[in-house]
Design an enzyme around this catalytic site. Structure first.
Site, PDB file in Angstrom:
ATOM      1  N   ASP B  36      22.732  12.128  60.886  1.00  0.00           N
ATOM      2  CA  ASP B  36      22.150  13.446  60.620  1.00  0.00           C
ATOM      3  C   ASP B  36      23.209  14.488  60.247  1.00  0.00           C
ATOM      4  O   ASP B  36      22.869  15.567  59.763  1.00  0.00           O
ATOM      5  CB  ASP B  36      21.323  13.931  61.824  1.00  0.00           C
ATOM      6  CG  ASP B  36      19.943  13.267  61.867  1.00  0.00           C
ATOM      7  OD1 ASP B  36      19.712  12.354  61.048  1.00  0.00           O
ATOM      8  OD2 ASP B  36      19.108  13.654  62.698  1.00  0.00           O
ATOM      9  N   ASP B 287      13.067  42.407  18.929  1.00  0.00           N
ATOM     10  CA  ASP B 287      13.430  40.997  19.004  1.00  0.00           C
ATOM     11  C   ASP B 287      12.581  40.255  20.034  1.00  0.00           C
ATOM     12  O   ASP B 287      12.464  39.038  19.984  1.00  0.00           O
ATOM     13  CB  ASP B 287      14.913  40.848  19.361  1.00  0.00           C
ATOM     14  CG  ASP B 287      15.395  39.439  19.108  1.00  0.00           C
ATOM     15  OD1 ASP B 287      15.609  39.108  17.924  1.00  0.00           O
ATOM     16  OD2 ASP B 287      15.517  38.661  20.069  1.00  0.00           O
ATOM     17  N   GLY B 422      14.025  35.925  18.794  1.00  0.00           N
ATOM     18  CA  GLY B 422      13.040  36.300  17.795  1.00  0.00           C
ATOM     19  C   GLY B 422      13.539  36.177  16.367  1.00  0.00           C
ATOM     20  O   GLY B 422      12.906  35.556  15.524  1.00  0.00           O
ATOM     21  N   LEU B 423      14.700  36.751  16.107  1.00  0.00           N
ATOM     22  CA  LEU B 423      15.224  36.725  14.750  1.00  0.00           C
ATOM     23  C   LEU B 423      15.482  35.287  14.316  1.00  0.00           C
ATOM     24  O   LEU B 423      15.250  34.906  13.176  1.00  0.00           O
ATOM     25  CB  LEU B 423      16.527  37.547  14.703  1.00  0.00           C
ATOM     26  CG  LEU B 423      17.138  37.751  13.324  1.00  0.00           C
ATOM     27  CD1 LEU B 423      16.151  38.440  12.389  1.00  0.00           C
ATOM     28  CD2 LEU B 423      18.407  38.589  13.437  1.00  0.00           C
TER      29      LEU B 423
END
Lengths: 427, 560
Positions: B36, B287, B422-423
């Site tokens: 453990d 954008d 975006g662009l």
């Protein structure tokens, strides 16, 4: 053979005293073996019957989610199983059925016992027999225990292989002697070894565990057993019970260990000395040359082993004799004097050996000694680094192909890398 | 029994370790079998802790079970006390020790140590990590702050006119998802509001600090999964109110400021006006218009999942198509949030269920945990990690809070970078015939896997590096071509996972040759989506053959 195998001195550490410690053991349990075993036996699936802790250990030790869907899983015991609301055996049958439906590629299923399954006395051997009958012949089901109550780290592999021994076919009565190499090795290492055995004229060589579960090698009175790993006590015992003869040899780590290992096989099979040397000497020489660069950096440096994989004694022998390192302490979870006899004979006399662990006391000794390099587990490595000690994760020595001549320099490099890194960093 | 491949949460004693490790002067003696101790590496490797967790394990073995494990536990407690000299001690059992019923609490009490000893009962077969952390923190707070409680029914003394309002920050732990940076960010925010921080706990607190929690006027609960229970007790005992809003995202941060101001009796207006995040403007800039309506699936702990969904919907203009959590204790909150977005809440700790839900929802972005990162990789969908379970990558060297104004900036980047800019999307259309942009080009930031539909070949490595395997993260800023090919992988059907519609189809779907040809005229980076939508459309209508007309019917049907 004497050209490459140093004569075994009667000194060494054969009868050296061992510091036996009890206390907190900072080690993995045997379940951890699943991490490499499931890569090795590629049509096997490992189902741990345990707790959330077991599942969490496996995913933490394996590197969280390396595999999209690995060939291991945990049947997590829940409150209702313990309270007797659910019959543990029928629950297990349900889980196994679901698993086999989901993974039709499985040919061998291991039910792997854990600490909780042992404490509640869930009989996985019987469950395996019962389930084997329901799923025969498509899937074989076997059981072994990776419980921390019984196994430390690499002993999990021992337990797993031991569970397969009864399934190994018997050799033909009049079969000529054959060699059985035992212990999970990287495929590249196995292939190198197989080529070298062929070159020295040992043709009948099999490796165990096999890559496919239905390709178990035969075993019988003609079988000569050569251990590739030092942690296979139970497997070796069962194979010997089936008639195999174990060859005493150092382990194939480093040039000397590998030469001694092949030498033991060569002697057993009556290989001609000239033929042996012709094959082995150039390999040993090439490996020695590759090692030299690392030896330059490591010679005279002090080395401290925390117990981890049982590989510590062979690794220490390699580090001392081939890299010129100074051994401060060689800790091992379990010292098997029989299997390590050839190794202990090669250890520098006076090496401090410790077995078992009391981690706080051992850390005190390590800090007092301020070794140049400390081999330890993942729980200790960063804290020791933060205190200024260079460390090597012991688990990497197990997961990296390090056996054989061609890997000797890689093994040396694993020891050298932490020191190289320290010398590079300017921050 | 539950078949578990991966788990979102560790067992509850690991939650207790997160509390002990976060604090100073606390030690935890854990009755546990050998093995453990693996839990130590979570802290030393994943979080790169420079110290071992302050935990002593009894590490009993089979031979101990035959003798006296209770005695072993007592010896361990004694030795741990003498060696570490803690100011407070936690004692408890892991799953196996729970079964042997040695009563760690009673055994430790019998030793009569001169420090507070907190016994922990963490039922390992019912509960999990976060519950264990919450319970441990609550027990510690009760034990250490309890003796300083005013008589029941007494009123909180009013704050002096010149005293600054004081609060505690509750919830940050060791191994927490960005807790370190969140504390820094929220402390700064409170400071700007004129609120003094009395104690941060458990992270960095001593037992003496816990004892003086009651001195604050109110509590800031950063992580309800961990601090809610303790905060409730502090409310009952000391009359301290606590915050309900978790300041993740622009809107939530503003709500949080207002809530804190109300609790502190101060004016939030200067801070609300003075410290804007860049995220709102970035979201409004042109954008970002391509982000509109992107389908996003959110899964994580309750706090981060709810916050992630709110940011996605309100601050980025995404469409939330799935929301879920593995935190059963906070299922109600997640259900309420899911209702807001009109989606079916997913409350499960089975990652296979989550994977199935993601595949069925056809998201364009997954916000999840490390497990969803793998699922998303297999499905070829971009993903950002927003929640524990933690991975070494969730402890970046840089400052990267999730909370407050800077957190909102970090999250804008986190959510948006896996997607294409975006662009770039426009340029792609222009250059789509370029040979480098062909549909089968391997995406760079999703790795070779996306095109093969497998996890990266770390699996082929015989040496999987434990605990800290590096895998590529979505989110590195890609070159235009790289982004293009990445989006290609998102939209194509290169992954061998059959679309849900096709897989579930009783009638095999067939594409007419001319329809297939027409499909290939569609820009590759949306072709996969078009294929999936068309197949779904056909499936819903019981069609077995997809013609050109089916393709355009589907297009009309799905066009927004």
């Amino acid at each position: 053979m004497n050209a490459v195998v140093a004569p075994v001195a009667n000194a060494g550490c054969v009868d050296a005293p061992v510091l036996y410690e009890r206390g907190q053991r900072e080690v993995f349990c045997g379940l951890t073996g699943i991490v490499w075993l499931h890569r090795k036996i590629q049509d096997a699936f490992f189902l741990v019957v345990g707790s959330r802790t077991c599942a969490h250990l496996l995913q933490s030790a394996a590197g969280v989610m390396i595999f999209a869907e690995p060939r291991f899983a945990t049947a997590v015991i829940e409150e209702r199983d313990l309270a007797g609301l659910a019959d543990a055996n029928s629950e297990l049958d349900r889980v196994v059925t679901r698993l086999i439906e989901r993974r039709p590629d499985i040919r061998l299923l291991f039910l792997v016992g854990s600490c909780p399954s042992e404490v509640i006395k869930l009989d996985l051997d019987r469950a395996a027999t019962r389930l084997s009958q329901s799923f025969a012949p498509r899937v074989r089901i076997r059981a072994w225990s990776g419980s921390g109550l019984d196994t430390t780290f690499t002993q999990g592999e021992d337990a797993c292989l031991a569970a397969l021994v009864p399934d190994m076919p018997a050799t033909e009565a009049d079969a000529p002697p054959s060699l059985l190499v035992v212990g999970a090795l990287a495929e590249v290492v196995e292939d190198q070894m197989a080529r070298l055995f062929a070159e020295i004229g040992i043709e009948r060589v099999r490796f165990f565990p096999p890559r496919r579960s239905d390709d178990l090698p035969p075993v019988g009175p003609g079988t000569r057993l050569l251990l590739a790993q030092p942690f296979l006590a139970e497997t070796a015992r069962l194979l010997e019970k089936r008639g195999a003869t174990r060859l005493t040899a150092p382990f194939p780590l480093g040039v000397e260990g590998t030469a001694g290992w092949f030498g033991a096989a060569a002697r057993a099979f009556g290989v001609d000395e000239a033929r042996f040397d012709a094959a082995i000497a150039p390999r040993a020489e090439r490996a020695r040359t590759a090692l030299a660069r690392h030896r330059e950096r490591l010679a005279g440096k002090s080395l401290f082993f925390f117990p981890d994989s049982q590989l510590e004694v062979p690794l220490a022998r390699f580090a001392a004799r081939e890299l010129g390192m100074r051994l401060v302490e060689v800790g091992t979870p379990y010292l098997h004097r029989g299997h390590l006899a050839a190794e202990l004979a090669l250890l520098p006399p006076g090496t401090m050996l410790s077995e078992g662990q009391n981690v706080d006391n051992q850390l005190d000794r390590c800090r007092a000694a301020q070794p140049d390099l400390t081999v330890c587990g993942l729980g200790l490595a960063n804290p020791l680094e933060a205190e200024g000690l260079a460390t090597k994760w012991s688990i990497e020595l197990l997961f990296t192909p390090v056996h054989g001549f061609e890997q000797a320099a890689d093994l040396a490099e694993l020891f050298a890398r932490p020191l190289v890194r320290r010398s590079r960093l300017k921050v | 029994m539950q078949l578990t491949v991966w788990t979102y949460e560790a067992p509850p004693h690991v939650g207790a370790m997160r509390i002990a490790t976060a604090m100073e002067g606390v030690h935890y003696v854990l009755h546990a079998p050998q093995g453990d101790t693996y839990a130590d590496l979570l802290f030393t490797m994943i979080e790169r802790a420079t110290k071992r967790p302050p935990v002593t394990y009894t590490t009993f073995q089979a031979r101990d079970l035959g003798s006296d494990t209770a005695e072993l536990f007592k010896t361990s407690v004694k030795e741990a006390y003498e060696r570490f000299r803690p100011q407070a001690l936690l004692v408890g059992a892991s799953c196996t020790a729970e079964l042997i019923q040695d009563d760690p609490g009673g055994l430790a009490r019998a030793l009569d140590l001169p420090i507070p000893v907190v016994p922990l009962e963490l039922p390992a077969y019912q509960r999990k990590e976060n519950w264990g952390a919450a319970e441990t923190f609550y027990r510690l707070v009760r034990t250490l702050a309890g003796p300083h409680a005013p008589p029941p029914g007494s009123k909180r003394p009013a704050r002096g006119p010149d005293d600054a309002p004081r609060c505690n920050i509750l919830g940050p732990t060791a191994l927490g998802f960005r807790h370190r940076d969140d504390v820094h960010e929220v402390t700064g925010l409170l400071h700007r509001l004129g609120v003094t921080v009395n104690v941060v706990a458990p992270l960095g607190a001593t037992p003496a600090d816990i004892a003086r929690l009651g001195e604050a006027d109110f509590n800031v609960v950063l992580y309800p999964e961990i601090a809610y229970q303790a905060a409730q007790w502090l409310d009952r005992t000391f009359g301290q109110k606590s915050t309900k809003v978790v300041p993740i995202g622009v809107g939530a941060t503003r709500d949080f400021i207002a809530e804190v101001a109300a609790l502190a009796g101060i004016d939030p207006a200067p801070v609300l006006a003075g410290a804007p995040s860049r995220a709102p403007w970035y979201a409004r800039s042109v954008d970002s218009t391509y982000l509109t309506g992107k389908r996003v699936f959110v899964f994580g702990d309750a706090t981060h999942a709810i916050a992630g969904a709110r940011i996605a919907a309100d601050e980025l203009g995404f469409e939330v198509v799935g929301l879920g959590t593995y935190s059963r204790e906070f299922a109600r909150d997640v259900r309420a949030a899911a209702a807001k977005y009109g989606v079916e809440p997913l409350i499960t700790d089975d990652y296979l269920d989550v994977e199935a839900a993601i595949a069925a929802a056809h998201p364009e972005l997954v916000l999840g945990t490390q497990m969803e990162r793998h699922t998303a990789k297999r499905l070829g969908v971009p993903c950002a990690v927003i929640s524990a379970p933690v991975h070494v990558q969730d402890f970046p060297a840089r400052y990267a809070p999730q909370m407050g104004h800077e957190g909102a900036n970090v999250l804008f980047d986190t959510f948006v970078h896996p997607l294409m800019m975006g662009l770039e999307e426009h340029l792609l259309t222009m250059f789509r015939e370029d040979f480098e942009f062909h549909a089968d080009a391997a995406p760079s930031h999703l790795g070779v896997a996306a095109s093969r539909g497998e996890a990266p070949s770390v699996a082929a490595d015989p040496a999987p590096v434990p605990a800290v395997s590096p895998t590529p993260v979505p989110g590195s800023v890609p070159s235009m071509a790289a982004a293009a090919s990445a989006e290609a992988a998102v939209a194509t059907d290169a992954a061998p996972i059959p679309s849900a519609a096709a897989a579930a189809s009783p009638v095999p779907l067939r594409w007419a040759a001319d329809a297939e040809k027409e499909l290939h005229k569609i820009p590759f980076f949306v072709r996969g989506k078009a294929r999936r939508n068309t197949e779904r459309f056909a499936q819903d209508r019981g069609l077995s053959l997809i013609t050109i007309e089916t393709l355009y019917d589907a297009k009309a049907h799905f066009s927004r």
